[in-house]
Design a protein around this motif. Sequence first.
Motif, PDB file in Angstrom:
ATOM      1  N   TYR A   1      33.883  42.868  45.036  1.00 25.60           N
ATOM      2  CA  TYR A   1      35.279  43.274  44.893  1.00 25.60           C
ATOM      3  C   TYR A   1      36.255  42.187  45.326  1.00 25.60           C
ATOM      4  CZ  TYR A   1      39.621  45.849  45.224  1.00 25.60           C
ATOM      5  OH  TYR A   1      40.925  46.238  45.075  1.00 25.60           O
ATOM      6  N   GLU A   2      36.020  41.594  46.485  1.00 21.78           N
ATOM      7  CA  GLU A   2      36.934  40.562  46.983  1.00 21.78           C
ATOM      8  C   GLU A   2      36.997  39.373  46.026  1.00 21.78           C
ATOM      9  OE1 GLU A   2      37.548  37.660  50.901  1.00 21.78           O
ATOM     10  OE2 GLU A   2      36.110  39.305  50.977  1.00 21.78           O
ATOM     11  N   THR A   3      35.839  38.939  45.532  1.00 22.23           N
ATOM     12  CA  THR A   3      35.802  37.832  44.571  1.00 22.23           C
ATOM     13  C   THR A   3      36.530  38.206  43.298  1.00 22.23           C
ATOM     14  OG1 THR A   3      33.701  37.008  45.430  1.00 22.23           O
ATOM     15  CG2 THR A   3      34.283  36.364  43.192  1.00 22.23           C
ATOM     16  N   SER A   4      36.302  39.426  42.824  1.00 23.79           N
ATOM     17  CA  SER A   4      36.942  39.910  41.596  1.00 23.79           C
ATOM     18  C   SER A   4      38.456  39.835  41.694  1.00 23.79           C
ATOM     19  CB  SER A   4      36.496  41.353  41.323  1.00 23.79           C
ATOM     20  OG  SER A   4      37.205  41.923  40.247  1.00 23.79           O
ATOM     21  N   GLN A   5      38.996  40.311  42.808  1.00 21.57           N
ATOM     22  CA  GLN A   5      40.453  40.327  42.975  1.00 21.57           C
ATOM     23  C   GLN A   5      41.012  38.924  43.188  1.00 21.57           C
ATOM     24  OE1 GLN A   5      40.369  43.488  41.660  1.00 21.57           O
ATOM     25  NE2 GLN A   5      42.392  43.443  42.598  1.00 21.57           N
ATOM     26  N   LYS A   6      40.244  38.083  43.857  1.00 22.60           N
ATOM     27  CA  LYS A   6      40.691  36.702  44.068  1.00 22.60           C
ATOM     28  C   LYS A   6      40.739  35.947  42.745  1.00 22.60           C
ATOM     29  CE  LYS A   6      39.920  32.732  47.116  1.00 22.60           C
ATOM     30  NZ  LYS A   6      39.070  32.168  48.198  1.00 22.60           N
ATOM     31  N   ILE A   7      39.751  36.178  41.888  1.00 22.69           N
ATOM     32  CA  ILE A   7      39.748  35.556  40.564  1.00 22.69           C
ATOM     33  C   ILE A   7      40.981  35.971  39.776  1.00 22.69           C
ATOM     34  CG2 ILE A   7      38.591  35.562  38.307  1.00 22.69           C
ATOM     35  CD1 ILE A   7      35.920  35.751  39.817  1.00 22.69           C
ATOM     36  N   GLY A   8      41.305  37.252  39.838  1.00 23.39           N
ATOM     37  CA  GLY A   8      42.407  37.777  39.035  1.00 23.39           C
ATOM     38  C   GLY A   8      43.795  37.568  39.614  1.00 23.39           C
ATOM     39  N   SER A   9      43.889  37.128  40.862  1.00 23.14           N
ATOM     40  CA  SER A   9      45.197  37.045  41.520  1.00 23.14           C
ATOM     41  C   SER A   9      46.230  36.193  40.773  1.00 23.14           C
ATOM     42  CB  SER A   9      45.031  36.550  42.963  1.00 23.14           C
ATOM     43  OG  SER A   9      44.414  35.280  43.007  1.00 23.14           O
ATOM     44  N   PRO A  10      45.856  35.050  40.168  1.00 17.64           N
ATOM     45  CA  PRO A  10      46.874  34.305  39.407  1.00 17.64           C
ATOM     46  C   PRO A  10      47.406  35.094  38.211  1.00 17.64           C
ATOM     47  CG  PRO A  10      44.986  32.898  39.894  1.00 17.64           C
ATOM     48  CD  PRO A  10      44.582  34.295  40.239  1.00 17.64           C
ATOM     49  N   VAL A  11      46.537  35.884  37.587  1.00 18.57           N
ATOM     50  CA  VAL A  11      46.961  36.726  36.459  1.00 18.57           C
ATOM     51  C   VAL A  11      47.944  37.783  36.942  1.00 18.57           C
ATOM     52  CG1 VAL A  11      46.183  38.329  34.657  1.00 18.57           C
ATOM     53  CG2 VAL A  11      44.758  36.359  35.285  1.00 18.57           C
ATOM     54  N   PHE A  12      47.598  38.447  38.032  1.00 15.35           N
ATOM     55  CA  PHE A  12      48.465  39.510  38.554  1.00 15.35           C
ATOM     56  C   PHE A  12      49.839  38.966  38.933  1.00 15.35           C
ATOM     57  CE2 PHE A  12      44.163  40.866  40.522  1.00 15.35           C
ATOM     58  CZ  PHE A  12      43.686  41.240  39.278  1.00 15.35           C
ATOM     59  N   LYS A  13      49.847  37.816  39.576  1.00 14.31           N
ATOM     60  CA  LYS A  13      51.107  37.204  40.013  1.00 14.31           C
ATOM     61  C   LYS A  13      51.979  36.862  38.808  1.00 14.31           C
ATOM     62  CE  LYS A  13      52.842  33.487  43.042  1.00 14.31           C
ATOM     63  NZ  LYS A  13      53.740  32.778  42.128  1.00 14.31           N
ATOM     64  N   GLN A  14      51.374  36.276  37.789  1.00 16.75           N
ATOM     65  CA  GLN A  14      52.154  35.886  36.619  1.00 16.75           C
ATOM     66  C   GLN A  14      52.693  37.105  35.881  1.00 16.75           C
ATOM     67  OE1 GLN A  14      50.044  33.409  33.810  1.00 16.75           O
ATOM     68  NE2 GLN A  14      51.940  32.581  32.951  1.00 16.75           N
ATOM     69  N   ILE A  15      51.913  38.166  35.846  1.00 12.18           N
ATOM     70  CA  ILE A  15      52.368  39.403  35.198  1.00 12.18           C
ATOM     71  C   ILE A  15      53.589  39.974  35.914  1.00 12.18           C
ATOM     72  CG2 ILE A  15      51.761  41.836  34.846  1.00 12.18           C
ATOM     73  CD1 ILE A  15      48.926  40.866  34.124  1.00 12.18           C
ATOM     74  N   GLU A  16      53.510  40.058  37.222  1.00 10.97           N
ATOM     75  CA  GLU A  16      54.607  40.650  37.992  1.00 10.97           C
ATOM     76  C   GLU A  16      55.881  39.813  37.877  1.00 10.97           C
ATOM     77  OE1 GLU A  16      54.453  43.514  38.853  1.00 10.97           O
ATOM     78  OE2 GLU A  16      52.647  44.089  39.921  1.00 10.97           O
ATOM     79  N   GLU A  17      55.714  38.504  37.708  1.00  2.46           N
ATOM     80  CA  GLU A  17      56.883  37.624  37.610  1.00  2.46           C
ATOM     81  C   GLU A  17      57.404  37.502  36.179  1.00  2.46           C
ATOM     82  OE1 GLU A  17      55.495  33.965  39.251  1.00  2.46           O
ATOM     83  OE2 GLU A  17      55.665  34.636  41.349  1.00  2.46           O
TER      84      GLU A  17
END
Length: 413
Positions: free
Chosen positions: A360-376
């Motif tokens: 889970y931690e790896t999964s979310q860390k991988i996706g964090s740049p995607v999530f950040k760009q979406i929110e912005e």
Amino acid sequence: MAALSKSSLDGSFEKCIKCTVCTVYCPVAKANPNYPGPKQSGPDGERVRRKDPALFDDYLKLCTNCKRCEIACPSGVNIGDIIAQAKLTNTEGGWKNSGAISPKRVRDYILSSTDLMGGMVANPLAKIVNKVVALKPIKVVMEKTIGVSAQRTFPKYAEQSFVSWYKKQEATQNQFERQVHYFHGCSVNYNMPELGHALVEVLNKMNIGVQIAKKAKCCGVPLVANGFKDKAMKNATANIEVYKDELERQPGTIIATSSSCSYMLSDEYDHVLGLDNEPFKKNLQFFSRYLINEFDAGNMPKLKPLNLTLAYHTPCHLERSGGVIYTLELLSRIPGINLIRLDPNCCGIAGTYGFKEENYETSQKIGSPVFKQIEESGCDYVITDCETCRWQVEMSTTKEVLHPIELLARALA
């Protein structure tokens, strides 16, 4: 030996020049220091495993099979296929030296058995199951017992499966002179039947009927990912036979709306499972490519402006197959769309991978740049062709996610 991967057996791994570009592009290697990277897991590991299969290492299960290593490889080595085949060859019944079946292996079986679980739950128990698995105490129990992450949001089961809905539409679909076959897959059948409804609506507007193979099985993506070789082979063989019969009965194109299902059918049945998948190979088209070809031939439904800002997330397997250009072109045909193409990064869920407590931690860390760009981005909706990417983005951001075919259905005049 007939079912072993051509990638690992024909010596193609020897084309690896050890440049490590694959490791540079690997999202897991960036997020998890315990993963040595695709070069060591794939070509390097294969050289060792060919000498002694017992030298299989458990770190192979850290690979998400996102295929970004294959996209990056300058030598054309199918690194992901090599790793997938190694897992299939060495993990049936459990990871190396596992002894008795472990609770986590039970979890892997449950997560992989999409037809079994969906058939038990969809319609009769959907409401109850959706409420129960959302309860925090239940999530904690599942994490402590079988290793499903308590932090993961589960996709909801539909109260009516797509196949059940389709049975009421079948007579209407048969009236169209032109027909296509639709490989709907598990997520559409049990979790998001509205996606299938949208495809039928769009194609009917184009005077095209939709046929489905009711005996089709799960494409096998989760089974391969979790090392259930025998079941994956059984499903793949059944699907090949089913569609051979379907195409003899009604010749035509097979359409898929899931990027991972499409890639599995067209490439991995051959590359990973070593099966003759000719019925899929020559007849399968991803939905967006099929629609663009129809639009360019003059068969385009009238569309109304939607006046939306959309952020498009690229699914890894669609990028590997080269199909992204068709989806982007399809979205460009919808009036009133302001399209933002997000950087093509992996979202991290990788099917069942992100549901596991240890990932889970790896999964979310991988996706964090995607999530950040979406929110912005300031978008109204996120658009993606992958159902599991959708679950990941909706869980990890404040945005609602739509499949391109759902967006197209909304634009029908």
